[in-house]
Design a protein around this motif. Sequence first.
Motif, PDB file in Angstrom:
ATOM      1  N   LEU A   8       3.340  -9.619  14.407  1.00  0.00           N
ATOM      2  CA  LEU A   8       2.193  -9.134  13.358  1.00  0.00           C
ATOM      3  C   LEU A   8       2.318  -7.827  13.489  1.00  0.00           C
ATOM      4  CD1 LEU A   8      -0.564 -11.647  14.432  1.00  0.00           C
ATOM      5  CD2 LEU A   8       0.568 -11.344  12.134  1.00  0.00           C
ATOM      6  N   ALA A   9       2.785  -6.734  14.174  1.00  0.00           N
ATOM      7  CA  ALA A   9       2.541  -5.297  13.797  1.00  0.00           C
ATOM      8  C   ALA A   9       3.631  -5.049  13.069  1.00  0.00           C
ATOM      9  CB  ALA A   9       2.955  -4.913  15.569  1.00  0.00           C
ATOM     10  N   SER A  10       4.835  -5.686  13.249  1.00  0.00           N
ATOM     11  CA  SER A  10       5.910  -5.406  12.149  1.00  0.00           C
ATOM     12  C   SER A  10       5.513  -5.088  10.685  1.00  0.00           C
ATOM     13  CB  SER A  10       7.124  -6.383  12.560  1.00  0.00           C
ATOM     14  OG  SER A  10       7.776  -5.599  12.077  1.00  0.00           O
ATOM     15  N   ALA A  11       4.705  -6.695  10.271  1.00  0.00           N
ATOM     16  CA  ALA A  11       4.861  -7.049   9.453  1.00  0.00           C
ATOM     17  C   ALA A  11       3.570  -6.027   8.523  1.00  0.00           C
ATOM     18  CB  ALA A  11       4.368  -8.339   8.984  1.00  0.00           C
ATOM     19  N   ASN A  15       4.378  -0.325   5.693  1.00  0.00           N
ATOM     20  CA  ASN A  15       4.724   0.031   4.152  1.00  0.00           C
ATOM     21  C   ASN A  15       2.908   1.163   4.737  1.00  0.00           C
ATOM     22  OD1 ASN A  15       5.842  -0.985   2.538  1.00  0.00           O
ATOM     23  ND2 ASN A  15       4.201  -2.935   2.572  1.00  0.00           N
ATOM     24  N   ALA A  16       3.810   1.231   6.151  1.00  0.00           N
ATOM     25  CA  ALA A  16       2.071   2.626   6.695  1.00  0.00           C
ATOM     26  C   ALA A  16       3.274   3.577   6.863  1.00  0.00           C
ATOM     27  CB  ALA A  16       1.235   1.652   7.544  1.00  0.00           C
ATOM     28  N   HIS A  17       4.799   4.369   6.353  1.00  0.00           N
ATOM     29  CA  HIS A  17       5.344   5.422   7.243  1.00  0.00           C
ATOM     30  C   HIS A  17       4.217   6.685   7.064  1.00  0.00           C
ATOM     31  CE1 HIS A  17       8.974   2.666   6.762  1.00  0.00           C
ATOM     32  NE2 HIS A  17       8.028   2.218   7.432  1.00  0.00           N
ATOM     33  N   HIS A  83       1.304   9.893   2.567  1.00  0.00           N
ATOM     34  CA  HIS A  83       1.642   9.543   0.577  1.00  0.00           C
ATOM     35  C   HIS A  83       1.509  11.284   0.970  1.00  0.00           C
ATOM     36  CE1 HIS A  83       1.421   5.613   0.911  1.00  0.00           C
ATOM     37  NE2 HIS A  83       2.711   5.783   0.380  1.00  0.00           N
ATOM     38  N   ALA A  84       1.382  12.060  -0.742  1.00  0.00           N
ATOM     39  CA  ALA A  84       1.545  13.498  -0.874  1.00  0.00           C
ATOM     40  C   ALA A  84      -0.618  13.300  -0.893  1.00  0.00           C
ATOM     41  CB  ALA A  84       2.052  13.949  -2.142  1.00  0.00           C
ATOM     42  N   GLN A  85      -1.569  12.731  -0.563  1.00  0.00           N
ATOM     43  CA  GLN A  85      -2.814  12.804  -0.878  1.00  0.00           C
ATOM     44  C   GLN A  85      -3.446  12.946   0.641  1.00  0.00           C
ATOM     45  OE1 GLN A  85      -2.061   8.696  -1.979  1.00  0.00           O
ATOM     46  NE2 GLN A  85      -4.491   8.322  -1.305  1.00  0.00           N
ATOM     47  N   ARG A  86      -5.043  13.454   0.995  1.00  0.00           N
ATOM     48  CA  ARG A  86      -5.502  13.985   1.877  1.00  0.00           C
ATOM     49  C   ARG A  86      -6.701  13.117   2.018  1.00  0.00           C
ATOM     50  NH1 ARG A  86      -5.323  20.083   2.946  1.00  0.00           N
ATOM     51  NH2 ARG A  86      -4.394  20.768   4.790  1.00  0.00           N
ATOM     52  N   THR A  87      -6.353  11.754   1.076  1.00  0.00           N
ATOM     53  CA  THR A  87      -8.003  11.201   0.563  1.00  0.00           C
ATOM     54  C   THR A  87      -7.670  10.048   0.217  1.00  0.00           C
ATOM     55  OG1 THR A  87      -8.688  12.330  -1.277  1.00  0.00           O
ATOM     56  CG2 THR A  87      -9.787  13.000   0.977  1.00  0.00           C
ATOM     57  N   GLY A  88      -8.838   8.878   0.668  1.00  0.00           N
ATOM     58  CA  GLY A  88      -7.861   7.525  -0.240  1.00  0.00           C
ATOM     59  C   GLY A  88      -7.342   6.750   0.791  1.00  0.00           C
ATOM     60  N   GLU A  89      -6.646   7.255   1.930  1.00  0.00           N
ATOM     61  CA  GLU A  89      -6.012   6.269   2.663  1.00  0.00           C
ATOM     62  C   GLU A  89      -6.026   7.068   4.413  1.00  0.00           C
ATOM     63  OE1 GLU A  89      -2.392   5.864   1.758  1.00  0.00           O
ATOM     64  OE2 GLU A  89      -1.409   7.872   2.425  1.00  0.00           O
ATOM     65  N   ASP A  90      -5.834   5.788   5.484  1.00  0.00           N
ATOM     66  CA  ASP A  90      -5.750   6.461   6.786  1.00  0.00           C
ATOM     67  C   ASP A  90      -4.413   7.587   6.296  1.00  0.00           C
ATOM     68  OD1 ASP A  90      -7.788   4.845   7.682  1.00  0.00           O
ATOM     69  OD2 ASP A  90      -6.868   3.154   8.476  1.00  0.00           O
ATOM     70  N   ALA A  91      -4.395   8.690   7.427  1.00  0.00           N
ATOM     71  CA  ALA A  91      -3.465   9.214   7.215  1.00  0.00           C
ATOM     72  C   ALA A  91      -2.079   8.553   8.060  1.00  0.00           C
ATOM     73  CB  ALA A  91      -3.746  10.213   8.340  1.00  0.00           C
ATOM     74  N   ILE A  92      -2.340   7.574   8.843  1.00  0.00           N
ATOM     75  CA  ILE A  92      -1.338   6.723   9.745  1.00  0.00           C
ATOM     76  C   ILE A  92      -1.706   5.106  10.200  1.00  0.00           C
ATOM     77  CG2 ILE A  92       0.356   8.731   9.593  1.00  0.00           C
ATOM     78  CD1 ILE A  92      -0.446   8.019  13.261  1.00  0.00           C
ATOM     79  N   SER A  93      -1.117   4.672  10.061  1.00  0.00           N
ATOM     80  CA  SER A  93      -1.922   3.479  10.766  1.00  0.00           C
ATOM     81  C   SER A  93      -2.576   3.207  12.202  1.00  0.00           C
ATOM     82  CB  SER A  93      -0.891   2.362  10.713  1.00  0.00           C
ATOM     83  OG  SER A  93      -1.244   1.629  10.714  1.00  0.00           O
ATOM     84  N   ILE A 166       6.404  12.173  16.163  1.00  0.00           N
ATOM     85  CA  ILE A 166       5.670  10.997  16.454  1.00  0.00           C
ATOM     86  C   ILE A 166       6.254   9.591  16.534  1.00  0.00           C
ATOM     87  CG2 ILE A 166       3.494   9.201  16.130  1.00  0.00           C
ATOM     88  CD1 ILE A 166       2.236  12.132  15.100  1.00  0.00           C
ATOM     89  N   ILE A 167       6.212   8.967  17.958  1.00  0.00           N
ATOM     90  CA  ILE A 167       7.188   8.413  17.780  1.00  0.00           C
ATOM     91  C   ILE A 167       6.115   6.868  18.136  1.00  0.00           C
ATOM     92  CG2 ILE A 167       8.804   6.532  19.318  1.00  0.00           C
ATOM     93  CD1 ILE A 167       9.281   9.911  20.373  1.00  0.00           C
ATOM     94  N   ALA A 168       6.547   5.601  17.204  1.00  0.00           N
ATOM     95  CA  ALA A 168       6.016   4.784  16.881  1.00  0.00           C
ATOM     96  C   ALA A 168       6.132   3.875  17.146  1.00  0.00           C
ATOM     97  CB  ALA A 168       5.998   4.294  15.118  1.00  0.00           C
ATOM     98  N   LEU A 169       5.763   2.153  18.255  1.00  0.00           N
ATOM     99  CA  LEU A 169       6.566   1.947  19.518  1.00  0.00           C
ATOM    100  C   LEU A 169       5.821   0.256  19.216  1.00  0.00           C
ATOM    101  CD1 LEU A 169       6.466   4.043  23.297  1.00  0.00           C
ATOM    102  CD2 LEU A 169       8.308   4.043  21.444  1.00  0.00           C
TER     103      LEU A 169
END
Length: 234
Positions: A8-11, A15-17, A83-93, A166-169
């Motif tokens: 579930l985490a993988s899915a 797209n949250a890179h 992405h190239a934006q500071r607002t409108g989405e989480d910076a990272i998941s 940042i290492i995502a595990l």
Amino acid sequence: MKLALSLLASAALANAHFTMQYIWVNGADQGQNNYIRVPPSNNPVTDVTSTDLTCNVNGLSGSSVSTVTIPAGTNITFEWHQHAQRTGEDAISSGHKGPVQVYIAKAPSTAAAFDGQGSVWTKIYSSGLVDPSTQEWAPTLLTPIMHSVVIPSSLSAGEYLLRAEIIALHVASTYPGAQFYIGCAQVKISSGGSASPPTIALPGDYKSTDPGITINIYNNLQSYTAPGGAVWSG
């Protein structure tokens, strides 16, 4: 259940890179992608033997990148976004659980010409599993995703690469699985000390078998050791 959680985490996070897009010098925003070696995409590095582990894809040269001048003792803040934006989405998941680390390496001449190869990197910051009782990791404490480090005042004058990662595990129970998000900035220390800090190689010192790289974080983890050894305080 643990396998299901991992899948579930993988899915959910496919797209949250993200990438490092800004640095701040003593609280002053330096602008998007200034002084940063910008990779071609926001995809992570997953091969610890690749030279992409140094400063991300296409990161071995900074010939087109300017270098910012700072004194030793400066506070540097790194800011990350999907992405190239500071607002409108989480910076990272929030699902990207793992350590946040910063390294520095002195260039033999200019930072722009430095490829960062060999045993040249000194770890100056690391934060990982912050609270085992709540399974809270360093990235989830950063909103927006900004973390800071003080450049040790004992470092000698010269040009350097600063490497934040940042290492995502979330899918790291097998190798390759850990996702390395890496950003490198070019700095010139105008004044400092004469320290000779301990160094490691990136790539070189990270191994696929390191317990901080291949690990199941969905197993009520009570401790975590990040790769790269101890932090040098200066």
